[in-house]
Design a protein around this motif. Sequence first.
Motif, PDB file in Angstrom:
ATOM      1  N   PRO A  74       0.756  -1.219  -0.019  1.00 30.79           N
ATOM      2  CA  PRO A  74      -0.015   0.124   0.188  1.00 30.79           C
ATOM      3  C   PRO A  74       0.836   1.378   0.017  1.00 30.79           C
ATOM      4  O   PRO A  74       1.945   1.208   0.823  1.00 30.79           O
ATOM      5  CB  PRO A  74      -0.839  -0.032   1.266  1.00 30.79           C
ATOM      6  CG  PRO A  74      -0.605  -1.583   1.448  1.00 30.79           C
ATOM      7  CD  PRO A  74       0.348  -1.986   1.086  1.00 30.79           C
ATOM      8  N   GLY A  75       0.268   2.258  -0.759  1.00 32.49           N
ATOM      9  CA  GLY A  75       1.175   3.497  -0.690  1.00 32.49           C
ATOM     10  C   GLY A  75       2.469   3.468  -2.095  1.00 32.49           C
ATOM     11  O   GLY A  75       2.722   4.437  -2.233  1.00 32.49           O
ATOM     12  N   CYS A  76       2.513   2.476  -2.511  1.00 33.69           N
ATOM     13  CA  CYS A  76       3.400   2.260  -3.731  1.00 33.69           C
ATOM     14  C   CYS A  76       2.752   3.207  -4.710  1.00 33.69           C
ATOM     15  O   CYS A  76       1.585   3.159  -5.050  1.00 33.69           O
ATOM     16  CB  CYS A  76       3.637   1.008  -3.983  1.00 33.69           C
ATOM     17  SG  CYS A  76       4.835   0.545  -5.559  1.00 33.69           S
ATOM     18  N   PRO A  77       3.628   3.864  -5.615  1.00 32.38           N
ATOM     19  CA  PRO A  77       3.282   4.642  -6.746  1.00 32.38           C
ATOM     20  C   PRO A  77       2.609   3.571  -7.725  1.00 32.38           C
ATOM     21  O   PRO A  77       2.113   4.213  -8.819  1.00 32.38           O
ATOM     22  CB  PRO A  77       4.358   5.385  -7.137  1.00 32.38           C
ATOM     23  CG  PRO A  77       5.533   4.725  -6.647  1.00 32.38           C
ATOM     24  CD  PRO A  77       5.035   4.021  -5.550  1.00 32.38           C
ATOM     25  N   ALA A  78       2.675   2.243  -7.961  1.00 32.94           N
ATOM     26  CA  ALA A  78       2.539   1.573  -8.827  1.00 32.94           C
ATOM     27  C   ALA A  78       0.907   1.418  -8.843  1.00 32.94           C
ATOM     28  O   ALA A  78       0.314   1.015  -9.749  1.00 32.94           O
ATOM     29  CB  ALA A  78       2.970   0.199  -8.660  1.00 32.94           C
ATOM     30  N   HIS A  79       0.275   1.751  -7.468  1.00 32.82           N
ATOM     31  CA  HIS A  79      -1.115   1.601  -7.394  1.00 32.82           C
ATOM     32  C   HIS A  79      -1.818   2.940  -8.436  1.00 32.82           C
ATOM     33  O   HIS A  79      -1.293   4.194  -8.322  1.00 32.82           O
ATOM     34  CB  HIS A  79      -1.787   1.758  -6.136  1.00 32.82           C
ATOM     35  CG  HIS A  79      -1.366   0.286  -5.325  1.00 32.82           C
ATOM     36  ND1 HIS A  79      -2.513  -0.700  -5.500  1.00 32.82           N
ATOM     37  CD2 HIS A  79      -0.694   0.214  -4.306  1.00 32.82           C
ATOM     38  CE1 HIS A  79      -1.886  -1.623  -4.481  1.00 32.82           C
ATOM     39  NE2 HIS A  79      -0.811  -1.043  -3.844  1.00 32.82           N
ATOM     40  N   TYR A 138       0.900  -2.747 -16.750  1.00 28.87           N
ATOM     41  CA  TYR A 138       1.511  -3.712 -15.975  1.00 28.87           C
ATOM     42  C   TYR A 138       1.078  -3.412 -14.433  1.00 28.87           C
ATOM     43  O   TYR A 138       0.530  -1.981 -14.227  1.00 28.87           O
ATOM     44  CB  TYR A 138       3.106  -3.519 -15.954  1.00 28.87           C
ATOM     45  CG  TYR A 138       3.621  -2.296 -15.375  1.00 28.87           C
ATOM     46  CD1 TYR A 138       4.109  -2.505 -14.211  1.00 28.87           C
ATOM     47  CD2 TYR A 138       3.793  -1.175 -16.122  1.00 28.87           C
ATOM     48  CE1 TYR A 138       4.698  -1.148 -13.596  1.00 28.87           C
ATOM     49  CE2 TYR A 138       4.123   0.139 -15.520  1.00 28.87           C
ATOM     50  CZ  TYR A 138       4.652   0.140 -14.141  1.00 28.87           C
ATOM     51  OH  TYR A 138       5.062   1.509 -13.627  1.00 28.87           O
ATOM     52  N   GLY A 139       1.141  -4.241 -13.610  1.00 28.57           N
ATOM     53  CA  GLY A 139       0.844  -4.085 -12.201  1.00 28.57           C
ATOM     54  C   GLY A 139      -0.850  -4.357 -12.036  1.00 28.57           C
ATOM     55  O   GLY A 139      -1.539  -4.557 -12.721  1.00 28.57           O
ATOM     56  N   PRO A 140      -1.068  -3.874 -10.538  1.00 28.77           N
ATOM     57  CA  PRO A 140      -2.381  -3.870 -10.428  1.00 28.77           C
ATOM     58  C   PRO A 140      -3.265  -2.906 -11.307  1.00 28.77           C
ATOM     59  O   PRO A 140      -2.785  -1.856 -11.792  1.00 28.77           O
ATOM     60  CB  PRO A 140      -2.303  -3.311  -8.908  1.00 28.77           C
ATOM     61  CG  PRO A 140      -1.226  -3.604  -8.468  1.00 28.77           C
ATOM     62  CD  PRO A 140      -0.108  -3.500  -9.636  1.00 28.77           C
ATOM     63  N   GLY A 141      -4.590  -3.498 -11.804  1.00 25.69           N
ATOM     64  CA  GLY A 141      -5.197  -2.518 -12.612  1.00 25.69           C
ATOM     65  C   GLY A 141      -5.109  -3.156 -14.007  1.00 25.69           C
ATOM     66  O   GLY A 141      -5.731  -2.860 -14.930  1.00 25.69           O
TER      67      GLY A 141
END
Length: 513
Positions: free
Chosen positions: A20-25, A36-39
């Motif tokens: 949580p809080g990672c800019p990848a969100h 790539y990544g979540p979403g």
Amino acid sequence: MTPEHSTTTGPHDLALDPPPGCPAHGRGPGGLRRLYGPGAEDLGALYEQLREEHGPVAPVLLHDDVPMWVVLGHAENLRMVRTPSHFTRDSRVWTPLLEGAVKPDHPLMPHIAWQPICSHAEGDEHKRLRGAVTAAMATIDDRSLRRYIYRSSQRLVNRFCESGEAELVGQFAEHLPMAVMCHILGMPEEYDDRLVQAARDALKGTETAIASHSYVVEALTRLTARRRAQPTEDFASHLINDPAGLTDDEVREHLRLVLFAAYEATVNLLSNALRMVLTDPRFVAQLNGGQMTVPEAVEQSLWDEPPFSAILGYFAKQETELGGQRIRKGDGLLFAPAPANVDPRVRPDLSANMQGNRSHLAFGGGPHECPGQDIGRAIADVGVDALLMRLPDIELDCDEEDLRWTTSIASRHLVALPVRFAPKAQQEIVSKPSHGLVPPSRPAMPINLDSTPRTTPAPAAPGSTTFAPLASGPRPTAMPDAAPAPAPAPAPAPEPTRRPPAWRRFLAWWRGY
């Protein structure tokens, strides 16, 4: 290679999510969506969101938030691949790469990095390298190839037919293309389970991918040296002996290109075709009713689930416009067959049957269109047909919702396809065909050269003795003084042999059994 992650109906692995809080969100810089990544677990849905927001060409972010355009429209993709004056596959002009934004260990670098192969070359160099590959492809005899595919399919089915159950991805779809490609290239002795596992591992981008990739390349290096010394009638020999004069390094790299590209694409095509035949009511009803052939089912699969979702990448050679977007010199673009094939301007009704329509982009287009697409079609056509003939009662052994895929930007790979069927005995497989282009001659039918007309003998009188004429050979000399031999006991009349229908006889001849 592109890292894969599990998607769709299976549960999402939260261990793959950043904390949580990672800019990848969420979205990336500039509010751009990430591929790539979540979403981005369901890229098909993400592509449709991008189409709604931006139209047929949309800005996105690759790993490490590297900017890229994804081309979603069918017409726009065709324009890009058919306009080499504006777009190139040479990544050495890509601005983020020149500015150092793309690190050497970038996950997509194996797909993007320039290589001295025909798929990245331009102009005269492209003609030289592509011409050698195309000429070598042209030496492959289609009928002999289909016979080899059929025999290879039978060998694979023999491995599991007696058990009454199988997992068709791992036991069939991942093996058949490798067996056939090893035969085509000229190294059938290299085909085994280890080579299949090495190729799969190299394409997954795991921690052992580099070692697996090296294992496959070593086999191709041995093949190049062997065929340089002793050429035969296989793809590698024709590539080596082409007037283009390819070096050993160029031969090996093009063998690698052909093997990996054909293998990954055909595994996905074969897996998808099998899944659709087993699960889609349209195919089940039409195939069983004789209204749709297996090749037509394969073609529909190429529309709905192309083997490669996207190709990385194309690069702008000059400032231009595409799909209403301003494309600057040095921008990168994703050629994306998956969203292009469902472009609402081309397919307003996705449930409509695309029978007879080959305008999909599954095999690319323009100067870099896949030269081996007919081989991929043949493997899928013959493989599916052979499986259904051996196991006509085959059915899915799980709920369709339980099927799982691993996805990457480049492709979507079915993890497993469990099936069940009534156990069947193994089938004898005839010997492997050679690489000869001319099939062996068939034995000549006997021809009667006797011009004497034959007459139908009159019915014999009751109690008289009759003699049947000999089928061949000299006729016996009459012996007037010899006593007539006793008539032999009549043999029981044999049961009449019923010939199979003409269509079955044609299939038997075509498949070589």
